[in-house]
Design an enzyme around this catalytic site. Sequence first.
Site, short mmCIF file in Angstrom:
data_model
loop_
_atom_site.label_atom_id
_atom_site.label_comp_id
_atom_site.label_asym_id
_atom_site.label_seq_id
_atom_site.Cartn_x
_atom_site.Cartn_y
_atom_site.Cartn_z
N CYS A 121 -0.63 4.12 2.17
CA CYS A 121 -0.13 3.92 3.36
C CYS A 121 1.26 4.10 3.91
O CYS A 121 1.63 4.66 4.94
CB CYS A 121 -0.44 2.37 4.10
N ASP A 122 2.32 3.66 3.13
CA ASP A 122 3.54 3.53 3.45
C ASP A 122 4.74 4.42 2.43
O ASP A 122 5.58 4.47 3.01
CB ASP A 122 4.08 2.04 3.59
N CYS B 68 0.88 -1.34 -0.20
CA CYS B 68 0.05 0.06 -0.15
C CYS B 68 0.94 1.24 -0.10
O CYS B 68 1.39 1.73 1.04
CB CYS B 68 -0.77 0.04 1.19
#
Length: 320
Positions: A138-139, A135
């Site tokens: 997300c990261d 993701c």
Amino acid sequence: MGNDKRKVVILGSGAAGLTAAIYAARANLEPLILDGIQPGGQLTITSEVENYPGFREAIMGPDLMADMRAQAERFGTAFIQAQAESVDLSKHPFVIHADGASFQAEALIIATGASAKLLGIPSETKLMGHGVSACATCDGFFFRAKHVMVVGGGDTAMEEATFLTKFAAKVTIVHRRDELRASKIMQEKARANPKISFIWDSEVVEIFDVAKGSVTGVRLRNVKTGAESDMAIDGVFMGIGHRPNTGLFEGKLDLHPNGYIKTHDGTKTSVEGVFAAGDVQDFVYRQAITAAGTGCMAAIDAERWLEARAHDAATKAAAR
Ligand code: NDP
């Protein structure tokens, strides 16, 4: 566990399922959640979540889900650690079979989510959350000025790679063929980005360095020549697609050709009284906040549907 009858049964305990539970419980619908294969959902495999509104500082994905769960419990949600094995949506109340028990539901909310596809190599699992991610949203932020790799040739890979260029110094897409599957527009965007380069006809066969506990490089194999080569890299993003967890509903609900549940008028599915929320019906946004949002919608849709049904039954009874 007997033949438990509930006004609302929710399948799945990620952001969508838990938000649906919070709303359904507060509407006195006494929901029951069947936890599913990954209690807490995909957020439990991420690290810091920085884009969920309401938190000045990052919150850890598992902590966010634990708080959501406690909030759902506070209003009387019942949880059962079980995974639905089959559902009968052909009669009402609906019947759900799980772990040798069966449950009846007047309204059913499906929030079984989607799972990121992974390559299936041991080093990938060991380094997940330590340089391996599925993701970028997300990261990606943690890879400022780094060189990262994206695996895949579809829209997800192009989107992840393009997004990562906001942070990373360099993004290398590794695809197992010499032709992309991605839509023309997404391909063009990625190809035109000076930070993105491609390695064709290649697979990632190993990710280093499990002993160090962080990603330092990969071993690639050219699928045409069989030649292997090592390459230094700071992070690896799996962009090889997601699989909606909809196997249970094949032939029972209308699904999109890619397997996701079709919804209309909010969260309604092709069967009255069955609602779908979160990643199981969303292959475009796939965010925790959108999952929570559609979970809220599903609870409200279910509540209104149950009310209308009760009202119709009362009207019919009075007319007799
Ligand atoms: P796709 O199935 O379209 O693409 C997956 C890609 O990963 C393919 O290139 C495939 O290779 C590769 N792949 C699959 N398994 C492996 C493996 N084991 N090893 C190496 N490579 C692998 O999935 P997407 O998630 O990209 O897209 C799914 C759907 O969601 C599509 O309909 C897409 O259009 C949509 N989508 C739309 C977006 C948007 O509009 N913003 C964003 C993201 C997705 P190969 O090509 O050889 O099969």
